[in-house]
Design a protein around this motif. Structure first.
Motif, PDB file in Angstrom:
ATOM      1  N   MET A 618     -11.384  27.748   9.368  1.00  0.00           N
ATOM      2  CA  MET A 618     -12.227  26.565   9.550  1.00  0.00           C
ATOM      3  C   MET A 618     -11.414  25.413  10.142  1.00  0.00           C
ATOM      4  O   MET A 618     -11.925  24.636  10.956  1.00  0.00           O
ATOM      5  N   ARG A 619     -10.157  25.301   9.742  1.00  0.00           N
ATOM      6  CA  ARG A 619      -9.316  24.234  10.306  1.00  0.00           C
ATOM      7  C   ARG A 619      -9.087  24.447  11.799  1.00  0.00           C
ATOM      8  O   ARG A 619      -9.130  23.489  12.587  1.00  0.00           O
ATOM      9  N   MET A 620      -8.848  25.694  12.193  1.00  0.00           N
ATOM     10  CA  MET A 620      -8.651  25.967  13.609  1.00  0.00           C
ATOM     11  C   MET A 620      -9.902  25.672  14.410  1.00  0.00           C
ATOM     12  O   MET A 620      -9.848  25.099  15.508  1.00  0.00           O
ATOM     13  N   ARG A 621     -11.068  26.025  13.853  1.00  0.00           N
ATOM     14  CA  ARG A 621     -12.326  25.751  14.549  1.00  0.00           C
ATOM     15  C   ARG A 621     -12.560  24.253  14.665  1.00  0.00           C
ATOM     16  O   ARG A 621     -12.974  23.754  15.727  1.00  0.00           O
ATOM     17  N   LEU A 622     -12.276  23.499  13.585  1.00  0.00           N
ATOM     18  CA  LEU A 622     -12.446  22.048  13.621  1.00  0.00           C
ATOM     19  C   LEU A 622     -11.516  21.413  14.649  1.00  0.00           C
ATOM     20  O   LEU A 622     -11.899  20.488  15.371  1.00  0.00           O
ATOM     21  N   GLU A 623     -10.273  21.922  14.734  1.00  0.00           N
ATOM     22  CA  GLU A 623      -9.318  21.375  15.699  1.00  0.00           C
ATOM     23  C   GLU A 623      -9.758  21.655  17.124  1.00  0.00           C
ATOM     24  O   GLU A 623      -9.622  20.801  18.012  1.00  0.00           O
ATOM     25  N   ARG A 624     -10.299  22.857  17.401  1.00  0.00           N
ATOM     26  CA  ARG A 624     -10.789  23.156  18.738  1.00  0.00           C
ATOM     27  C   ARG A 624     -11.953  22.248  19.125  1.00  0.00           C
ATOM     28  O   ARG A 624     -12.038  21.768  20.261  1.00  0.00           O
ATOM     29  N   GLU A 625     -12.869  22.008  18.181  1.00  0.00           N
ATOM     30  CA  GLU A 625     -13.998  21.119  18.478  1.00  0.00           C
ATOM     31  C   GLU A 625     -13.520  19.700  18.756  1.00  0.00           C
ATOM     32  O   GLU A 625     -14.022  19.022  19.663  1.00  0.00           O
ATOM     33  N   ARG A 626     -12.526  19.235  17.993  1.00  0.00           N
ATOM     34  CA  ARG A 626     -12.012  17.876  18.200  1.00  0.00           C
ATOM     35  C   ARG A 626     -11.363  17.752  19.582  1.00  0.00           C
ATOM     36  O   ARG A 626     -11.542  16.752  20.281  1.00  0.00           O
ATOM     37  N   ARG A 627     -10.605  18.764  19.987  1.00  0.00           N
ATOM     38  CA  ARG A 627      -9.962  18.720  21.297  1.00  0.00           C
ATOM     39  C   ARG A 627     -10.996  18.797  22.420  1.00  0.00           C
ATOM     40  O   ARG A 627     -10.842  18.153  23.467  1.00  0.00           O
ATOM     41  N   ALA A 628     -12.066  19.577  22.204  1.00  0.00           N
ATOM     42  CA  ALA A 628     -13.117  19.658  23.219  1.00  0.00           C
ATOM     43  C   ALA A 628     -13.815  18.316  23.398  1.00  0.00           C
ATOM     44  O   ALA A 628     -14.090  17.885  24.532  1.00  0.00           O
ATOM     45  N   ARG A 629     -14.100  17.633  22.277  1.00  0.00           N
ATOM     46  CA  ARG A 629     -14.741  16.315  22.379  1.00  0.00           C
ATOM     47  C   ARG A 629     -13.829  15.314  23.088  1.00  0.00           C
ATOM     48  O   ARG A 629     -14.284  14.489  23.885  1.00  0.00           O
ATOM     49  N   ALA A 630     -12.530  15.387  22.806  1.00  0.00           N
ATOM     50  CA  ALA A 630     -11.596  14.469  23.469  1.00  0.00           C
ATOM     51  C   ALA A 630     -11.543  14.744  24.969  1.00  0.00           C
ATOM     52  O   ALA A 630     -11.485  13.809  25.789  1.00  0.00           O
ATOM     53  N   ALA A 631     -11.565  16.030  25.356  1.00  0.00           N
ATOM     54  CA  ALA A 631     -11.544  16.358  26.779  1.00  0.00           C
ATOM     55  C   ALA A 631     -12.812  15.873  27.476  1.00  0.00           C
ATOM     56  O   ALA A 631     -12.762  15.359  28.603  1.00  0.00           O
ATOM     57  N   GLU A 632     -13.977  16.024  26.806  1.00  0.00           N
ATOM     58  CA  GLU A 632     -15.227  15.535  27.389  1.00  0.00           C
ATOM     59  C   GLU A 632     -15.196  14.026  27.555  1.00  0.00           C
ATOM     60  O   GLU A 632     -15.669  13.491  28.573  1.00  0.00           O
ATOM     61  N   ALA A 633     -14.623  13.324  26.582  1.00  0.00           N
ATOM     62  CA  ALA A 633     -14.558  11.864  26.695  1.00  0.00           C
ATOM     63  C   ALA A 633     -13.680  11.450  27.867  1.00  0.00           C
ATOM     64  O   ALA A 633     -14.002  10.507  28.602  1.00  0.00           O
TER      65      ALA A 633
END
Length: 646
Positions: A618-633
């Motif tokens: 779950m931590r790895m999935r949360l980290e991937r989602e956070r990085r994806a949101r940062a890239a979109e921003a």
């Protein structure tokens, strides 16, 4: 003795005399010429007993000690006469051999445009080259002499690098040595008058500061008119050259005492990056062997080689007057390219291959530097003192001769190891197969192997003397020692292994079990086999335990552990909730501002707080989602900036 050969005391020069002399010069009236036929050689055998131990009957030469005699045996003159005698031809004296070598040197170095590589010339000894020359010009006495060329290639004419003198002022076993290279060719031909030559070489030391002439100003320093030599070394991109005066000068030490020092007239050093790092060899040599490389480093090395060659030749041209006045020229140039840099041919070249002043350094040298040139000059111009014990050398020679023909000694040979019997070979094969199956927990294959080969479960591994088989001699012991509960249970229940069998240490298999699961396998087997099957007390196995009881116990313990973990998480969450509420209340009282003394959390702390209590997935999935949101921003910001730019 630290005296220079050009500044020796007068009392030493008066008593000095040559120690090593040619027999052809000192005993010519009484000793027959070595150029004789086989009959004369046979007649000279009667004089063997009267000949001194330090002489050579083949060459008719005497030597002051055994060391000089050994050097003579290794010389080209001795080897040449030896091959002449083997071929049945006439022998030559030392003077005649030197004449042959001089003629050979003139024929080899007379042309400056020779295409022969210098490295190949140096690999051939003078003796081999001389014999090949005789074979080429068609002398009948040189036919087939190539077959007698020495296996060990030597340089030079075979003469020793040092000339030895003696004096009554020193003990009889003490000799004074001077390098042969400091004498010119004409001086070396006058072996009888070498002492007189040495006396003429004495020079008066020059003052450190020459007196001034009031009429003509400062006069020309005396070192400019005194005898001088030119020394240079080149190799590996390093060059060092020096013009040094042979006349010493007076100097002062730090203590104020006067001392005699060498006078350097001119010196210069160059260094260029021309050698390939960690591989060795010049870039030009690599290009000749493998083709031109196209890297940046190769281009730099080619440029540096050309620049170094230009610098060296310009310096030689600048020093031409000094070099022409020098008595000797000492050169050390490694490689054919370095030799071509010095000796050309090129327009306006200063050094010549056939110059009789050319010399090589008669000792090992290091990297070409100014300090190494000065060390070489001091080594070359200093008198060497050597104490030789004739009796010790004779004893060593006798011992060496005795050891050269050792008597055969019968040494008892070790008995060959006994050949294993057929039963031992089969036992070794079974041991290897069983241990491999047990270590990989192959239960069906293990049971099938035991059945197909008619082996009992109490089979003893072979050889029993090995350390592993001493600790675990049976399959059950081995399975217990490696903590394999499945194999233990199968051996006890299905293969009827005896749990009371002891190893060499007196321990049953249960005593080797290292974890709870393996020990439970023994207890489950006891419950399935019954109490009357074995003497369970001697096997050290505790009370029986059924498989259901073991599973129930494991489930209960797991549930208790999960419950304790859930309670811990609950307490931790309540604690965090109270902390958050306290922070929210403080923020409301302060009007929404930050509490006094509160420290804002970093991004890493916030992420750690958000992922607390989550599984690694779950931590790895949360980290991937956070990085994806940062890239979109970041992408949205880039697009917005591009739109404003239009």
């Amino acid at each position: 003795m630290s005296k220079a050969i050009f500044d020796l005391p007068h009392e030493l020069l008066v008593t000095l005399h040559l120690k090593q002399q040619s027999l052809s010069e000192t005993l010519a009236p009484t000793v027959p010429s070595p150029i004789q036929n086989d009959a004369a050689d046979a007649g000279s055998d009667s004089q063997d007993a009267k000949a001194p131990s330090t002489s050579c009957l083949l060459c008719s030469a005497r030597f002051p000690d055994l060391r000089e005699q050994r050097r003579h045996v290794k010389s080209d003159w001795h080897n040449y006469n030896l091959k002449q005698k083997l071929r049945g031809h006439k022998l030559v004296t030392e003077t005649e051999f030197d004449k042959l070598v001089e003629d050979l040197d003139e024929s080899l170095s007379g042309s400056d445009s020779s295409d022969t590589d210098d490295d190949d010339d140096r690999k051939q000894s003078t003796l081999t080259t001389l014999l090949r020359k005789q074979a080429r010009i068609g002398q009948p006495e040189s036919e087939g002499l190539d077959d007698f060329s020495p296996k060990k290639r030597k340089r030079g004419s075979g003469k020793p690098p040092l000339i030895w003198f003696s004096t009554p002022l020193l003990p009889s076993n003490t000799s004074l040595g001077i390098y042969r290279a400091v004498f010119t060719v004409d001086e070396q031909e006058q072996d009888v008058d070498l002492v007189k030559v040495l006396r003429r070489k004495q020079l008066t030391p020059t003052p450190s500061r020459p007196p001034a002439d009031a009429s003509n100003g400062v006069p020309l320093p005396s070192v400019m008119t005194s005898p001088q030599i030119f020394m240079c070394m080149v190799g590996g991109g390093h060059f060092a050259g020096m013009i040094v005066s042979l006349a010493p000068k007076y100097g002062k030490k730090s203590t104020g005492a006067e001392e005699r020092q060498a006078t350097v007239i001119a010196h210069k050093t160059f260094h260029r990056y021309t050698t390939r790092r960690k591989q060795g060899g010049a870039q030009s040599s690599n290009d000749s062997a493998k083709g031109a490389a196209h890297s940046a480093g190769a281009s730099i090395r080619r440029y540096n080689e050309a620049a170094l060659e230009l610098e060296i030749r310009s310096l030689l041209t600048e020093w031409k007057d000094f070099i022409d006045k020098s008595q000797l020229i000492l050169v050390r140039a490694t490689g054919s390219s370095n030799r071509r840099t010095l000796f050309g041919p090129y327009d306006g070249q200063v050094l010549r291959q056939n110059d009789p002043r050319n010399r090589g350094f008669p000792f090992s040298t290091r990297r070409a530097t100014q300090a190494e040139l000065m060390r070489s000059f001091i080594e070359l111009t200093r008198v060497k003192v050597e104490v030789i014990d004739e009796a010790a050398l004779a004893a060593a020679a006798a011992a060496e001769a005795a050891s050269a023909t050792p008597k055969p000694v019968s040494t008892p040979s070790k008995p060959p190891p006994p050949k294993p019997s057929k039963e031992d070979e089969e036992a070794t094969l079974h041991t290897t197969q069983l241990q491999a199956l047990i270590r990989r927990s192959k239960v069906p294959a293990l049971l099938s192997y035991l059945t197909s080969n008619s082996l009992t479960t109490d089979f003893r591994f072979f050889p029993p003397s090995s350390q592993a088989n001493h600790h675990a001699p049976t399959p059950l012991h081995l399975a217990a020692s490696i903590n394999s509960p499945a194999v233990v249970l199968a051996l006890l229940v299905k293969a009827n292994a005896n749990p009371t069998t002891l190893n060499a240490e007196g321990k049953p298999a249960f005593a080797l079990a290292g974890d709870r699961a393996t020990r439970d396998a023994f207890r489950v087997a006891r419950s399935q086999l019954g109490e009357d099957k074995y003497d369970w007390a001697s096997s050290h196995i505790p009370s029986p335990l059924t498989k259901e009881e073991a599973q129930k116990r494991d489930a209960t313990e797991k549930a208790e552990a999960d419950k304790a973990e859930a309670e811990r998480r609950k307490v931790e969450e309540e604690k965090l909730k109270k902390v958050d509420e306290a922070r929210g209340g403080d923020t409301a009282r302060k009007g929404g501002g930050k509490a006094l003394g509160a420290v804002e959390k970093t991004g890493a702390e916030k992420r750690e707080e958000e992922s607390r209590g989550l599984t690694p997935e779950m931590r790895m999935r949360l980290e991937r989602e956070r990085r994806a949101r940062a890239a979109e921003a970041r992408m949205r910001g880039a697009w917005a900036g591009a739109g404003r730019g239009r």
